[in-house]
Design a protein around this motif. Structure first.
Motif, mmCIF file in Angstrom:
data_model
loop_
_atom_site.group_PDB
_atom_site.id
_atom_site.type_symbol
_atom_site.label_atom_id
_atom_site.label_comp_id
_atom_site.label_asym_id
_atom_site.label_seq_id
_atom_site.Cartn_x
_atom_site.Cartn_y
_atom_site.Cartn_z
ATOM 1 N N CYS A 28 0.988 -1.284 0.013
ATOM 2 C CA CYS A 28 0.067 0.027 -0.035
ATOM 3 C C CYS A 28 0.859 1.409 -0.188
ATOM 4 C CB CYS A 28 -1.010 -0.102 1.176
ATOM 5 S SG CYS A 28 -0.221 0.023 2.754
ATOM 6 N N GLY A 29 0.490 2.231 -0.457
ATOM 7 C CA GLY A 29 1.021 3.338 -0.565
ATOM 8 C C GLY A 29 1.699 3.801 -1.953
ATOM 9 N N TRP A 30 2.771 4.709 -2.119
ATOM 10 C CA TRP A 30 3.503 5.011 -3.103
ATOM 11 C C TRP A 30 4.867 4.723 -3.323
ATOM 12 C CZ3 TRP A 30 1.114 7.730 -7.345
ATOM 13 C CH2 TRP A 30 -0.081 8.096 -7.129
ATOM 14 N N GLU A 31 5.092 4.156 -4.535
ATOM 15 C CA GLU A 31 6.459 3.862 -4.875
ATOM 16 C C GLU A 31 6.989 4.057 -6.143
ATOM 17 O OE1 GLU A 31 9.156 -0.138 -4.422
ATOM 18 O OE2 GLU A 31 8.484 0.254 -2.544
ATOM 19 N N ALA A 32 8.176 4.753 -6.382
ATOM 20 C CA ALA A 32 8.456 5.127 -7.525
ATOM 21 C C ALA A 32 7.440 5.500 -8.632
ATOM 22 C CB ALA A 32 9.210 3.821 -8.484
ATOM 23 N N GLY A 33 6.674 6.397 -7.983
ATOM 24 C CA GLY A 33 5.332 7.006 -9.014
ATOM 25 C C GLY A 33 4.245 6.003 -9.347
ATOM 26 N N LEU A 34 4.290 4.967 -8.503
ATOM 27 C CA LEU A 34 3.128 4.159 -8.673
ATOM 28 C C LEU A 34 2.273 4.078 -7.423
ATOM 29 C CD1 LEU A 34 4.791 0.911 -10.130
ATOM 30 C CD2 LEU A 34 3.505 2.683 -11.453
ATOM 31 N N ALA A 35 1.066 3.948 -7.463
ATOM 32 C CA ALA A 35 0.034 3.979 -6.474
ATOM 33 C C ALA A 35 -0.361 2.552 -6.017
ATOM 34 C CB ALA A 35 -1.209 4.647 -6.485
ATOM 35 N N PHE A 36 -0.067 1.975 -4.844
ATOM 36 C CA PHE A 36 -0.621 0.664 -4.483
ATOM 37 C C PHE A 36 -1.670 0.716 -3.519
ATOM 38 C CE2 PHE A 36 3.882 0.476 -5.732
ATOM 39 C CZ PHE A 36 3.987 -0.761 -6.346
ATOM 40 N N GLY A 37 -2.802 -0.295 -3.793
ATOM 41 C CA GLY A 37 -4.071 -0.053 -3.325
ATOM 42 C C GLY A 37 -4.194 -0.938 -1.769
ATOM 43 N N PRO A 45 -11.158 -21.767 2.777
ATOM 44 C CA PRO A 45 -11.293 -22.514 1.601
ATOM 45 C C PRO A 45 -12.920 -22.430 1.165
ATOM 46 C CG PRO A 45 -10.895 -23.876 3.571
ATOM 47 C CD PRO A 45 -10.685 -22.555 3.782
ATOM 48 N N ASP A 46 -13.805 -22.066 1.984
ATOM 49 C CA ASP A 46 -15.228 -21.681 1.524
ATOM 50 C C ASP A 46 -15.345 -20.461 1.066
ATOM 51 O OD1 ASP A 46 -14.898 -20.516 4.046
ATOM 52 O OD2 ASP A 46 -16.361 -21.305 4.968
ATOM 53 N N ALA A 47 -14.403 -19.535 0.804
ATOM 54 C CA ALA A 47 -14.481 -18.404 0.042
ATOM 55 C C ALA A 47 -14.771 -17.315 1.306
ATOM 56 C CB ALA A 47 -15.298 -18.184 -1.389
ATOM 57 N N ARG A 48 -15.054 -17.555 2.202
ATOM 58 C CA ARG A 48 -15.113 -16.587 3.309
ATOM 59 C C ARG A 48 -14.106 -15.761 3.602
ATOM 60 N NH1 ARG A 48 -17.119 -18.276 8.343
ATOM 61 N NH2 ARG A 48 -16.299 -20.304 7.432
ATOM 62 N N VAL A 49 -14.259 -14.478 3.740
ATOM 63 C CA VAL A 49 -13.079 -13.554 4.170
ATOM 64 C C VAL A 49 -12.804 -13.631 5.757
ATOM 65 C CG1 VAL A 49 -12.291 -10.980 4.698
ATOM 66 C CG2 VAL A 49 -13.296 -11.850 2.499
ATOM 67 N N LEU A 50 -11.554 -14.162 6.043
ATOM 68 C CA LEU A 50 -11.380 -14.461 7.595
ATOM 69 C C LEU A 50 -10.786 -13.190 8.250
ATOM 70 C CD1 LEU A 50 -9.698 -17.883 7.327
ATOM 71 C CD2 LEU A 50 -11.926 -17.427 7.973
ATOM 72 N N ALA A 51 -10.172 -12.499 7.434
ATOM 73 C CA ALA A 51 -9.448 -10.790 7.825
ATOM 74 C C ALA A 51 -9.190 -10.259 6.471
ATOM 75 C CB ALA A 51 -8.159 -11.326 8.573
ATOM 76 N N GLU A 52 -9.507 -8.886 6.657
ATOM 77 C CA GLU A 52 -9.141 -8.108 5.528
ATOM 78 C C GLU A 52 -8.457 -6.702 5.855
ATOM 79 O OE1 GLU A 52 -12.230 -6.984 2.941
ATOM 80 O OE2 GLU A 52 -13.872 -7.228 4.878
ATOM 81 N N ALA A 53 -7.584 -6.187 5.098
ATOM 82 C CA ALA A 53 -6.904 -4.706 5.435
ATOM 83 C C ALA A 53 -7.670 -3.909 4.426
ATOM 84 C CB ALA A 53 -5.485 -4.874 5.358
ATOM 85 N N GLY A 54 -7.490 -2.599 4.744
ATOM 86 C CA GLY A 54 -7.898 -1.494 3.927
ATOM 87 C C GLY A 54 -6.814 -0.911 3.103
ATOM 88 N N THR A 55 -6.833 0.167 3.009
ATOM 89 C CA THR A 55 -5.667 0.742 2.098
ATOM 90 C C THR A 55 -4.451 1.296 2.772
ATOM 91 O OG1 THR A 55 -6.681 3.115 2.132
ATOM 92 C CG2 THR A 55 -7.491 1.625 0.405
ATOM 93 N N ALA A 56 -4.588 1.150 4.178
ATOM 94 C CA ALA A 56 -3.413 1.356 5.113
ATOM 95 C C ALA A 56 -2.629 0.191 5.356
ATOM 96 C CB ALA A 56 -3.849 2.322 6.344
ATOM 97 N N GLU A 57 -1.376 0.581 6.155
ATOM 98 C CA GLU A 57 -0.567 -0.768 6.430
ATOM 99 C C GLU A 57 -1.484 -1.282 7.682
ATOM 100 O OE1 GLU A 57 3.932 -0.696 8.194
ATOM 101 O OE2 GLU A 57 3.788 0.425 6.296
ATOM 102 N N THR A 58 -1.500 -2.610 7.539
ATOM 103 C CA THR A 58 -2.304 -3.235 8.401
ATOM 104 C C THR A 58 -1.487 -4.814 8.711
ATOM 105 O OG1 THR A 58 -4.180 -2.330 7.843
ATOM 106 C CG2 THR A 58 -4.399 -4.126 9.178
ATOM 107 N N LEU A 59 -1.506 -5.252 9.892
ATOM 108 C CA LEU A 59 -1.197 -6.420 10.302
ATOM 109 C C LEU A 59 -2.323 -7.453 10.584
ATOM 110 C CD1 LEU A 59 0.983 -8.472 11.245
ATOM 111 C CD2 LEU A 59 1.020 -7.963 13.380
ATOM 112 N N LEU A 60 -2.547 -8.538 9.583
ATOM 113 C CA LEU A 60 -3.622 -9.369 9.880
ATOM 114 C C LEU A 60 -3.022 -10.606 10.504
ATOM 115 C CD1 LEU A 60 -5.068 -9.141 6.159
ATOM 116 C CD2 LEU A 60 -5.524 -7.812 8.326
#
Length: 86
Positions: A28-37, A45-60
């Motif tokens: 996430c953030g910017w590096e070398a002129g590129l935006a990372f989301g 395995p059942d396709a359920r999200v167990l944890a998710e991060a937003g657009t900021a630095e996060t520890l899952l």
């Protein structure tokens, strides 16, 4: 940035197809002129999200349940249906 479909659609699909827990880590953030989301995600395995991060630095952190913790009726059958050749 601009690839939000990856953690929302593709990662859950791959986890479900392969019957695995998938941890997807994205910068996430910017590096070398590129935006990372960001958008890191851990999906069961059942396709359920167990944890998710937003657009900021996060520890899952996730306690991943054993196979009995996932509903078998929600699991893909592709791997069970594979036939060996030869």
């Amino acid at each position: 940035a601009g690839f939000g479909h990856v953690p929302r659609v593709l990662v859950p699909a791959r986890a479900h197809e392969n019957g695995l827990v998938v941890a997807y880590a994205n910068y996430c953030g910017w590096e070398a002129g590129l935006a990372f989301g960001g958008g890191s995600v851990i999906v069961g395995p059942d396709a359920r999200v167990l944890a998710e991060a937003g657009t900021a630095e996060t520890l899952l952190l996730v306690d991943v349940p054993g196979p009995e913790g996932f509903a078998p009726e929600g699991m893909a059958t592709q791997l069970r249906d594979l036939r060996t050749v030869g």
